[in-house]
Design a protein around this motif. Structure first.
Motif, PDB file in Angstrom:
ATOM      1  N   PRO A  61      -5.100   4.696  14.020  1.00  0.00           N
ATOM      2  CA  PRO A  61      -4.487   4.266  14.733  1.00  0.00           C
ATOM      3  C   PRO A  61      -3.326   3.073  14.550  1.00  0.00           C
ATOM      4  O   PRO A  61      -3.263   2.077  14.890  1.00  0.00           O
ATOM      5  CB  PRO A  61      -4.909   4.032  15.980  1.00  0.00           C
ATOM      6  CG  PRO A  61      -5.619   3.850  15.865  1.00  0.00           C
ATOM      7  CD  PRO A  61      -6.237   4.504  14.363  1.00  0.00           C
ATOM      8  N   SER A  62      -2.932   2.656  13.194  1.00  0.00           N
ATOM      9  CA  SER A  62      -2.323   1.337  12.983  1.00  0.00           C
ATOM     10  C   SER A  62      -1.180   1.118  13.239  1.00  0.00           C
ATOM     11  O   SER A  62      -0.290   2.243  13.050  1.00  0.00           O
ATOM     12  CB  SER A  62      -2.514   0.831  11.311  1.00  0.00           C
ATOM     13  OG  SER A  62      -1.792  -0.613  11.311  1.00  0.00           O
ATOM     14  N   TYR A  63      -0.859  -0.143  13.685  1.00  0.00           N
ATOM     15  CA  TYR A  63       1.010  -0.864  14.338  1.00  0.00           C
ATOM     16  C   TYR A  63       1.264  -0.389  13.260  1.00  0.00           C
ATOM     17  O   TYR A  63       3.494  -0.475  13.073  1.00  0.00           O
ATOM     18  CB  TYR A  63       1.100  -0.908  15.298  1.00  0.00           C
ATOM     19  CG  TYR A  63       0.057  -0.898  16.770  1.00  0.00           C
ATOM     20  CD1 TYR A  63       1.474  -0.747  17.746  1.00  0.00           C
ATOM     21  CD2 TYR A  63      -1.346  -0.717  16.659  1.00  0.00           C
ATOM     22  CE1 TYR A  63       1.093  -0.024  18.693  1.00  0.00           C
ATOM     23  CE2 TYR A  63      -1.603  -0.330  18.299  1.00  0.00           C
ATOM     24  CZ  TYR A  63      -0.457  -0.187  19.371  1.00  0.00           C
ATOM     25  OH  TYR A  63      -0.495   0.654  20.314  1.00  0.00           O
ATOM     26  N   ILE A  64       1.221  -1.348  12.192  1.00  0.00           N
ATOM     27  CA  ILE A  64       1.989  -1.923  11.142  1.00  0.00           C
ATOM     28  C   ILE A  64       1.348  -1.985   9.545  1.00  0.00           C
ATOM     29  O   ILE A  64       0.330  -1.994   9.587  1.00  0.00           O
ATOM     30  CB  ILE A  64       2.932  -3.102  11.306  1.00  0.00           C
ATOM     31  CG1 ILE A  64       3.269  -2.708  10.016  1.00  0.00           C
ATOM     32  CG2 ILE A  64       2.190  -4.105  11.182  1.00  0.00           C
ATOM     33  CD1 ILE A  64       5.303  -2.079   9.666  1.00  0.00           C
ATOM     34  N   GLU A  65       1.993  -0.742   8.952  1.00  0.00           N
ATOM     35  CA  GLU A  65       1.120  -1.264   7.106  1.00  0.00           C
ATOM     36  C   GLU A  65       2.973  -1.167   6.891  1.00  0.00           C
ATOM     37  O   GLU A  65       3.596  -0.521   6.579  1.00  0.00           O
ATOM     38  CB  GLU A  65       0.540   0.511   7.117  1.00  0.00           C
ATOM     39  CG  GLU A  65      -0.849   0.407   7.614  1.00  0.00           C
ATOM     40  CD  GLU A  65      -1.658   0.003   7.705  1.00  0.00           C
ATOM     41  OE1 GLU A  65      -1.867  -0.815   6.519  1.00  0.00           O
ATOM     42  OE2 GLU A  65      -2.306  -0.561   8.481  1.00  0.00           O
ATOM     43  N   GLY A  66       1.814  -1.690   5.608  1.00  0.00           N
ATOM     44  CA  GLY A  66       3.280  -1.699   4.153  1.00  0.00           C
ATOM     45  C   GLY A  66       2.859   0.287   3.258  1.00  0.00           C
ATOM     46  O   GLY A  66       3.921   0.836   3.104  1.00  0.00           O
ATOM     47  N   PHE A  67       1.366   0.835   2.969  1.00  0.00           N
ATOM     48  CA  PHE A  67       2.231   2.114   2.487  1.00  0.00           C
ATOM     49  C   PHE A  67       0.569   2.749   3.152  1.00  0.00           C
ATOM     50  O   PHE A  67       0.567   3.262   4.405  1.00  0.00           O
ATOM     51  CB  PHE A  67       1.621   1.396   1.452  1.00  0.00           C
ATOM     52  CG  PHE A  67       1.652   3.579   1.061  1.00  0.00           C
ATOM     53  CD1 PHE A  67       3.135   3.179   0.936  1.00  0.00           C
ATOM     54  CD2 PHE A  67       0.605   4.108   0.447  1.00  0.00           C
ATOM     55  CE1 PHE A  67       3.294   5.132   0.066  1.00  0.00           C
ATOM     56  CE2 PHE A  67       0.367   5.350  -0.112  1.00  0.00           C
ATOM     57  CZ  PHE A  67       1.977   5.958  -0.325  1.00  0.00           C
ATOM     58  N   GLY A  68      -0.493   2.348   2.925  1.00  0.00           N
ATOM     59  CA  GLY A  68      -2.358   2.622   4.279  1.00  0.00           C
ATOM     60  C   GLY A  68      -2.745   3.332   3.054  1.00  0.00           C
ATOM     61  O   GLY A  68      -3.079   4.380   2.998  1.00  0.00           O
ATOM     62  N   PHE A  69      -3.406   2.699   2.172  1.00  0.00           N
ATOM     63  CA  PHE A  69      -4.966   3.177   1.477  1.00  0.00           C
ATOM     64  C   PHE A  69      -5.642   3.741   1.971  1.00  0.00           C
ATOM     65  O   PHE A  69      -6.062   4.185   1.596  1.00  0.00           O
ATOM     66  CB  PHE A  69      -5.444   1.769   0.849  1.00  0.00           C
ATOM     67  CG  PHE A  69      -5.122   1.185  -0.820  1.00  0.00           C
ATOM     68  CD1 PHE A  69      -4.772   2.733  -1.535  1.00  0.00           C
ATOM     69  CD2 PHE A  69      -4.462   0.006  -0.899  1.00  0.00           C
ATOM     70  CE1 PHE A  69      -4.262   2.000  -2.821  1.00  0.00           C
ATOM     71  CE2 PHE A  69      -3.836  -0.110  -2.245  1.00  0.00           C
ATOM     72  CZ  PHE A  69      -4.102   0.827  -2.898  1.00  0.00           C
ATOM     73  N   ALA A  70      -6.035   3.514   3.515  1.00  0.00           N
ATOM     74  CA  ALA A  70      -7.022   3.353   4.532  1.00  0.00           C
ATOM     75  C   ALA A  70      -6.523   5.135   4.736  1.00  0.00           C
ATOM     76  O   ALA A  70      -7.188   6.747   4.833  1.00  0.00           O
ATOM     77  CB  ALA A  70      -6.679   2.985   5.866  1.00  0.00           C
ATOM     78  N   VAL A  71      -5.054   5.714   5.217  1.00  0.00           N
ATOM     79  CA  VAL A  71      -4.575   7.488   4.704  1.00  0.00           C
ATOM     80  C   VAL A  71      -4.246   8.394   3.357  1.00  0.00           C
ATOM     81  O   VAL A  71      -5.189   9.582   3.517  1.00  0.00           O
ATOM     82  CB  VAL A  71      -2.869   7.529   5.074  1.00  0.00           C
ATOM     83  CG1 VAL A  71      -2.689   9.091   4.771  1.00  0.00           C
ATOM     84  CG2 VAL A  71      -3.121   6.625   6.525  1.00  0.00           C
ATOM     85  N   LEU A  72      -4.321   6.983   2.620  1.00  0.00           N
ATOM     86  CA  LEU A  72      -4.421   7.667   1.142  1.00  0.00           C
ATOM     87  C   LEU A  72      -5.753   8.741   0.558  1.00  0.00           C
ATOM     88  O   LEU A  72      -6.244   9.445   0.248  1.00  0.00           O
ATOM     89  CB  LEU A  72      -3.666   6.721   0.123  1.00  0.00           C
ATOM     90  CG  LEU A  72      -3.609   7.620  -1.249  1.00  0.00           C
ATOM     91  CD1 LEU A  72      -3.017   9.227  -1.073  1.00  0.00           C
ATOM     92  CD2 LEU A  72      -2.727   6.750  -2.029  1.00  0.00           C
ATOM     93  N   GLU A  73      -7.220   7.649   0.685  1.00  0.00           N
ATOM     94  CA  GLU A  73      -7.733   7.879   0.289  1.00  0.00           C
ATOM     95  C   GLU A  73      -8.453   9.053   1.530  1.00  0.00           C
ATOM     96  O   GLU A  73      -9.370   9.927   0.866  1.00  0.00           O
ATOM     97  CB  GLU A  73      -9.110   6.006   0.126  1.00  0.00           C
ATOM     98  CG  GLU A  73      -8.759   5.970  -0.891  1.00  0.00           C
ATOM     99  CD  GLU A  73      -8.746   4.179  -1.193  1.00  0.00           C
ATOM    100  OE1 GLU A  73      -9.426   4.327  -2.111  1.00  0.00           O
ATOM    101  OE2 GLU A  73      -9.545   3.994   0.315  1.00  0.00           O
TER     102      GLU A  73
END
Length: 380
Positions: free
Chosen positions: A282-294
């Motif tokens: 539930p992040s409000y702003i990211e550049g990309f998001g390694f946490a999602v990709l992994e």
């Protein structure tokens, strides 16, 4: 590679340039770095990197002026080299890189002030100091985008902003983040059968504990999910704060099925994710998001807020796993939906997660990046 933070694979901001450097070197190119500790070798705390960004830019300028003749391309974080090429004495290709555009983060900072105003005087003073520093930092970021030859952006929302608002679209390009084939394989090897994961009923979040990453939303999300799936468990990885601190912030106790691991190394992550069922971000702003990709690379269906960065990955699914930022009920409902899938549906979705993650391969991204870099460099 120029960056105002430590050259460390466990830090998302520096990891991008570090892993790209690995790929460039594998292709036969020479890569050097000038990072925070090169500028301030006697400094102990890496947290000072953001505070002294302006001082870092002066150090980076001096380094480039002394070594400009040795490089064809300089790839620097936004704000790190807010100078013209004439000032730097550099004739090669100057790239300004975003791993999260300054303007988007500044917009969230304003939202945070109005939506979650700090109650403690100490926090208000700290925020005022941060705001004061950010004004100069934002100017330097904009200046670096204006003076560079090429802008490297991690998502298409930033590309639209660079073109529509900054008028810099002609020199702006999107290059997402990725994983190496070895890293992809490390995640693939630990994926457990759908039945095992569904029986485990574990929701996993990766990220520092803070408002931007959704810390103010988690208490309600946890309560809502537990009301519908009573035996669900939650795992918070890389909080940066002790379990005691996070649990107090949530107003919860450890015996409520919550595990907090403040720190971990990059190599440990696959094993932490192996038995999880659902990813949550539930992040409000990211550049990309390694946490999602992994999480996707480990076959974990992942729910996220519909913001720049995660859109680049989650937009590739037929199902919509993104919800409006701040919609805690919608976020919880999506988690419950995934936790209660039939094994066959979960298995197919898990495989699709891996397929989407494989779309973001560092080797291909490095090749695409270098192709554009060399094209611009040859024009110079």
């Amino acid at each position: 590679m120029v960056l105002h933070m430590p050259w460390n694979r466990n830090l998302g901001g520096s990891r991008v340039q570090l892993e790209l450097a690995d790929e460039f070197q594998a292709m036969g190119h020479e890569v050097e770095k000038f990072d925070y500790y090169d500028a301030f070798p006697k400094t102990i705390s890496s947290l000072l990197g953001k505070i002294y960004r302006s001082s870092f830019s002066a150090k980076a300028k001096a380094f480039v002026q002394a070594n400009a003749h040795r490089f064809d391309i300089i790839d620097a974080h936004q704000g790190n080299l807010p100078f013209s090429k004439e000032e730097l004495g550099f004739k090669g290709l100057l790239v300004a890189r975003s791993v999260g555009l300054y303007a988007f983060y500044d917009e969230f900072a304003h939202l945070e002030k109005t939506k979650w105003p700090p109650k403690k005087k100490r926090t208000r003073i700290k925020n005022w100091l941060h705001s004061w520093r950010s004004k100069k930092g934002n100017y330097e970021c904009l200046r670096s985008l204006q003076t560079c030859d090429l802008i490297n952006l991690p998502n298409h929302d930033e590309l639209a902003y660079a073109g529509d608002v900054l008028g810099l679209g002609e020199k702006s390009f999107v290059f997402p983040f990725g994983l190496s084939p070895q890293r992809q394989q490390a995640f693939a090897e630990v994926i457990q059968p759908a039945g095992v994961r569904l029986n485990n009923k574990q929701v996993v979040f990766i990220g520092t504990w803070g408002t931007r990453k959704g810390s103010r939303d988690w208490a309600e999300i946890i309560k809502s999910v537990k009301a519908k799936v009573c035996d669900v468990r939650f795992l918070f990885l890389g909080s940066g704060f002790s379990a005691k601190f996070v649990l107090e912030d949530l107003n919860l106790t450890a015996n409520e099925g919550i595990e907090i691991i403040p720190q971990f190394t990059s190599d440990e992550l696959p094993n932490f994710l192996s038995g999880a069922t659902v990813g949550a971000f539930p992040s409000y702003i990211e550049g990309f998001g390694f946490a999602v990709l992994e999480k996707l690379a480990c076959g974990l269906p992942t729910v996220a807020y519909d913001v720049p960065g995660p859109r680049e990955m989650l937009g590739n699914f037929e199902e919509n796993f993104m919800v409006v930022p701040g919609d805690r009920e919608g976020f919880s409902n999506q988690i419950v939906k995934l936790l209660t899938l039939e094994a066959s549906k979960y298995s197919r979705l898990s495989q699709r997660c891996v397929e989407v993650a494989q779309m973001f391969c560092w080797r291909k991204i490095a090749q695409d990046t270098l192709k554009v870099y060399i094209d611009f460099w040859e024009r110079l």
